[in-house]
Design a protein around this motif. Structure first.
Motif: not given
Length: 208
Positions: A103, A121-122, A125, A128, A156, A160, A190
């Motif tokens: 990432i 960021a995760a 997107a 997570d 994804r 991210a 996302a």
């Protein structure tokens, strides 16, 4: 870029590959202004990817010029030019390192890996959730011995990465075309997050 992105201009751009006489692009002129969302739609082989690959200078046109904020691309260093562009393509390219490092790939290597930014960021997107379910979470290695992720999960992660990079110009090259409908729905959510307040060039073979 050491200034905000304002516009990208193609002026009469033509290109052919190697010794081929057939032009891949012929006399393309267009202007992309900050905040716009522009789609290039057409069948395979129409030159869509070729066009956007000129922006980070993966190759240069034989005729015409491309200007960024009024300056020819060749006047920028490749590093600064490529820092200003994020690309998400149908092939989610991941490296043989941990999920967190994937990432954060492309960040300024002089700074420490900021896990708060990686997680943010995760989350944005929609990645997570599945990352936390993996045996080692964000430290899970990806690679031949690593985790097997679905196409939608890989995509994804690349979104991210683009969110963390936070480049002003975003290129989406058939970003959902290789996914099943359920994955496409998640990836589309996302992508909607990623495109917020960003200038986006979107390549697709179908208008929907």
């Amino acid at each position: 870029l050491d200034e905000p992105f304002r516009e990208l201009t193609f002026r009469d751009v033509s290109l052919h590959y190697g010794d081929e006489s057939t032009l891949a692009l012929r006399g393309v002129s267009l202007t992309v202004k900050a905040g716009e969302r522009i789609a290039f739609v057409g069948p395979s082989g129409a030159g869509k990817t070729t066009l956007v690959n000129l922006i980070p200078r993966f190759y240069d046109p034989q005729r015409g010029e491309i200007l960024l904020n009024g300056k020819p691309l060749k006047e920028y260093s490749l590093a600064s030019l490529r820092r200003s562009v994020s690309m998400v393509s149908q092939d989610a390219f991941l490296f043989d390192m941990t999920i967190a490092e994937n990432i954060a790939y492309g960040r300024d290597l002089s700074s420490e890996l900021d896990m708060d930014r990686v997680r943010s960021a995760a989350v944005a997107a929609y990645a997570d959730g599945f990352i936390r379910e993996l045996p080692e979470g964000y430290e899970t290695p990806i690679g031949e011995r690593g985790v097997r992720l679905s196409g939608g999960q890989k995509q994804r992660l690349t979104i991210a990465r683009a969110l963390l990079k936070d480049a002003p110009l975003l290129i989406l090259d058939e970003a959902t075309s290789a996914l099943d409908s359920e994955s496409e729905h998640m990836v589309q959510k996302a992508l909607d997050t990623l495109m917020l307040n960003r200038t986006s060039l979107i390549i697709a073979h179908r208008l929907s």
